[in-house]
Write an enzyme that holds these catalytic residues in place. Structure first.
Site, PDB file in Angstrom:
ATOM      1  N   ASN A 163     -10.751   4.767  17.335  1.00 45.19           N
ATOM      2  CA  ASN A 163     -10.038   5.063  18.591  1.00 45.19           C
ATOM      3  C   ASN A 163     -10.516   6.284  19.372  1.00 45.19           C
ATOM      4  OD1 ASN A 163      -7.935   2.983  18.397  1.00 45.19           O
ATOM      5  ND2 ASN A 163      -7.361   4.090  16.542  1.00 45.19           N
TER       6      ASN A 163
ATOM      7  N   GLU B  77      -7.331  -2.847   5.452  1.00 43.32           N
ATOM      8  CA  GLU B  77      -7.310  -2.791   3.990  1.00 43.32           C
ATOM      9  C   GLU B  77      -6.307  -3.784   3.414  1.00 43.32           C
ATOM     10  OE1 GLU B  77      -7.022   1.428   4.647  1.00 43.32           O
ATOM     11  OE2 GLU B  77      -8.298   1.782   2.907  1.00 43.32           O
TER      12      GLU B  77
ATOM     13  N   GLY C  20     -10.081   8.696   9.038  1.00 44.01           N
ATOM     14  CA  GLY C  20      -8.628   8.587   9.250  1.00 44.01           C
ATOM     15  C   GLY C  20      -8.034   9.912   8.822  1.00 44.01           C
TER      16      GLY C  20
ATOM     17  N   HIS D 261     -11.896   4.924  -0.745  1.00 42.28           N
ATOM     18  CA  HIS D 261     -11.970   4.146   0.503  1.00 42.28           C
ATOM     19  C   HIS D 261     -12.841   2.897   0.348  1.00 42.28           C
ATOM     20  CE1 HIS D 261     -11.092   7.717   3.492  1.00 42.28           C
ATOM     21  NE2 HIS D 261      -9.985   7.079   3.155  1.00 42.28           N
TER      22      HIS D 261
ATOM     23  N   ARG E 156      -7.436  17.936   4.198  1.00 42.10           N
ATOM     24  CA  ARG E 156      -8.292  18.276   3.062  1.00 42.10           C
ATOM     25  C   ARG E 156      -9.552  18.998   3.536  1.00 42.10           C
ATOM     26  NH1 ARG E 156      -8.363  12.346   0.535  1.00 42.10           N
ATOM     27  NH2 ARG E 156      -6.690  11.845   1.976  1.00 42.10           N
TER      28      ARG E 156
ATOM     29  N   ARG F  78      -2.592  -1.632  -3.496  1.00 43.75           N
ATOM     30  CA  ARG F  78      -3.699  -0.699  -3.364  1.00 43.75           C
ATOM     31  C   ARG F  78      -3.535   0.386  -4.416  1.00 43.75           C
ATOM     32  NH1 ARG F  78      -4.599   4.023   1.028  1.00 43.75           N
ATOM     33  NH2 ARG F  78      -6.751   4.490   0.483  1.00 43.75           N
TER      34      ARG F  78
ATOM     35  N   ASN G 278       0.876  -1.172   0.000  1.00 47.59           N
ATOM     36  CA  ASN G 278       0.000   0.000   0.000  1.00 47.59           C
ATOM     37  C   ASN G 278       0.912   1.220   0.000  1.00 47.59           C
ATOM     38  OD1 ASN G 278      -1.714   2.095   0.588  1.00 47.59           O
ATOM     39  ND2 ASN G 278      -2.739   1.059   2.296  1.00 47.59           N
TER      40      ASN G 278
HETATM   41  P1  ADP Z   1      -4.579   6.967   7.356  1.00 50.73           P
HETATM   42  O1  ADP Z   1      -5.817   7.559   6.736  1.00 50.73           O
HETATM   43  O2  ADP Z   1      -3.331   7.723   7.024  1.00 50.73           O
HETATM   44  O3  ADP Z   1      -4.473   5.452   7.208  1.00 50.73           O
HETATM   45  P2  ADP Z   1      -5.367   6.405  10.079  1.00 50.73           P
HETATM   46  O4  ADP Z   1      -6.605   5.669   9.673  1.00 50.73           O
HETATM   47  O5  ADP Z   1      -4.295   5.656  10.765  1.00 50.73           O
HETATM   48  O6  ADP Z   1      -4.755   7.266   8.904  1.00 50.73           O
HETATM   49  O7  ADP Z   1      -5.859   7.591  11.054  1.00 50.73           O
HETATM   50  C1  ADP Z   1      -4.968   8.541  11.539  1.00 50.73           C
HETATM   51  C2  ADP Z   1      -5.737   9.462  12.484  1.00 50.73           C
HETATM   52  O8  ADP Z   1      -6.257   8.690  13.582  1.00 50.73           O
HETATM   53  C3  ADP Z   1      -4.852  10.548  13.084  1.00 50.73           C
HETATM   54  O9  ADP Z   1      -5.535  11.806  13.031  1.00 50.73           O
HETATM   55  C4  ADP Z   1      -4.716  10.093  14.523  1.00 50.73           C
HETATM   56  O10 ADP Z   1      -4.521  11.157  15.413  1.00 50.73           O
HETATM   57  C5  ADP Z   1      -6.084   9.458  14.752  1.00 50.73           C
HETATM   58  N1  ADP Z   1      -6.075   8.647  15.970  1.00 50.73           N
HETATM   59  C6  ADP Z   1      -5.403   7.498  16.211  1.00 50.73           C
HETATM   60  N2  ADP Z   1      -5.604   7.118  17.499  1.00 50.73           N
HETATM   61  C7  ADP Z   1      -6.424   8.058  18.071  1.00 50.73           C
HETATM   62  C8  ADP Z   1      -7.004   8.239  19.363  1.00 50.73           C
HETATM   63  N3  ADP Z   1      -6.762   7.372  20.357  1.00 50.73           N
HETATM   64  N4  ADP Z   1      -7.772   9.314  19.569  1.00 50.73           N
HETATM   65  C9  ADP Z   1      -8.025  10.192  18.579  1.00 50.73           C
HETATM   66  N5  ADP Z   1      -7.521  10.083  17.345  1.00 50.73           N
HETATM   67  C10 ADP Z   1      -6.737   9.026  17.085  1.00 50.73           C
END
Ligand code: ADP
Length: 413
Positions: free
Chosen positions: A347, A397, A222, A192, A253, A103, A25
């Protein structure tokens, strides 16, 4: 596309060798990788090369539950991929790869399913770079590097847009002159899709009902953010559009803005359209509004410590996300479950609680303790009562790409 139509025969490996699927990816500043034992998709090695092109570049990997980090200062994509392959060889010798799954973010309306990569497919992905300038070029770097390193191994592209090819015209067309669509392919493609499809399947397992009977809204939050209305197991509408820029507010964005904004800003500031697009793509969203960071976790900490712009960025993020979720409800006749996924969706109890707080008319009933623990002790369920379920589902993914690659390798599509 069938295996036969691509004149493809799976390579014959002796039975005693593990049959492995490698997933790549390759993003703009990071490369995630995962090696699966096919056909049961058991993860044997996985990791990420991140902060590429910076002094902080590192390769992190996990093997047999042990994490290791290797500094790779200033690594570019090619260097990082070579390091990943060196790592693979150090663990497995010459791995018996039966397929490599990549991906690819934008497949336009050419690709409605995972596809064996040949010359023409690469050319098509190349022409689609203008629709996903942040993503497709990086995806191609990964494909080309792997073609050089493993010339004999079949490689497949799994497209983020493919799942949304089932959207009806009323969902994928814009209200613009027909000629824009006819002559220039101006329509909504979504993104996505691999994640939305994966978590929808998992939601059906949790709810113990066939996906084909469910009506869901999946919300991937994310760095990129989108929601998807899923009906009869298919994407009925989604919030990303012609590019992954449309829809919700995201990490950097803007999501939706007024269509005349480019013209207004160009006239006002004298900046080029390209420079303005860059600002809306890389300097907006949580980062632009907070003037701090695109990192949601960090913003929550700063907001709790009294940082007003951090607090407001999160307020805007949640309100705009909720508006888009309600927009997706137009594609459904009822709602069985709202499914949160992605780094934020999986999360952040605060973000989920705040978004659900704006959705009172959907009759969702969150269980605070289950929400606080991210549904970890309740099989992803964070709601109660007769209303629609609210679920937290971890997306994967890479696993989804591995499964689709394994299907193609074995001809089981
Ligand atoms: P990507 O789209 O790059 O794959 P991710 O799905 O890993 O990214 O998401 C990244 C986001 O998730 C970041 O903004 C990160 O701060 C947020 N994040 C991860 N853990 C937590 C948490 N415990 N609380 C709030 N936000 C979180």
């Amino acid at each position: 596309m069938t295996r036969d139509s691509q004149c493809f025969s799976p390579p014959a490996f002796p039975d005693r060798l593990p049959r492995m699927i490698l997933v790549i990816n390759s993003g703009s500043s990071s490369i995630k990788f995962a090696l699966y034992e096919s056909p049961n998709q058991k993860l044997t090695l996985g990791g990420i090369a991140e902060s590429l092109h910076t002094p902080q570049s590192v390769l992190k990997h996990r093997f047999h539950q042990i994490d290791e980090t290797t500094p790779l200062p200033h690594a570019d994509h090619q260097t990082a991929l070579e390091q990943i392959i060196t790592l693979l060889r150090s663990k497995f010798g010459e791995p018996a790869l039966t397929g490599i799954g990549h991906r690819v973010v934008h497949g336009g309306d050419f690709f409605g399913k995972p596809t064996l990569i040949g010359k023409q497919v690469v050319q098509k992905i190349e022409t689609l770079c203008e629709l996903a300038p942040l993503h497709n070029p990086a995806n191609l770097l990964g494909i080309r590097a792997m073609q050089t390193l493993f010339p004999g191994v079949p490689q497949f592209a799994v497209f983020d847009t493919a799942f949304h090819q089932t959207m009806p015209p009323k969902a994928f067309r814009y209200a613009v002159p027909e000629a824009f669509y006819r002559d220039h392919g101006v329509r909504r493609y979504g993104a996505h899709g691999t994640s939305h499809e994966f978590v929808a399947n998992r939601a059906a397992e949790i709810l113990e009902r066939p996906l084909a009977e469910l009506q869901l809204i999946t919300v991937h939050l994310g760095n990129g953010c989108s929601a998807c209305a899923i009906r009869d197991g298919r994407s009925a509408d989604t919030t990303m559009g012609f590019t992954p820029q449309e829809g919700m507010m995201m990490g950097t964005r803007s999501g939706d803005v007024d269509p005349t904004l480019h013209h207004y800003l160009a006239t006002k500031t004298g900046e080029s359209l390209e420079a303005i697009t860059q600002k809306l793509t890389r300097e907006s969203g949580l980062l632009g509004v907070s003037e701090l960071t695109n990192d949601c976790r960090e913003l929550e900490l700063r907001a709790n410590a009294g940082h007003e712009k951090a607090r407001f960025a999160l307020e805007l993020f949640c309100y705009r996300a909720a508006k888009h979720v309600l927009g997706m409800a137009a594609a459904l006749s009822r709602l069985d479950a709202l499914v949160f996924t992605g780094g934020i969706g999986e999360n952040s109890p605060f973000i989920r609680r705040t978004i659900v707080g704006h959705l009172a008319m959907l009759g969702l009933n969150l269980v605070p303790a289950a929400n606080e623990s991210n549904g970890q002790h309740t099989n992803g369920q964070i709601s109660t009562g007769d209303g629609p379920s609210v679920l937290v589902v971890k997306t994967d993914e890479e696993l989804a790409i591995a499964r689709q690659t394994a299907d193609l390798v074995s001809g089981g599509q």
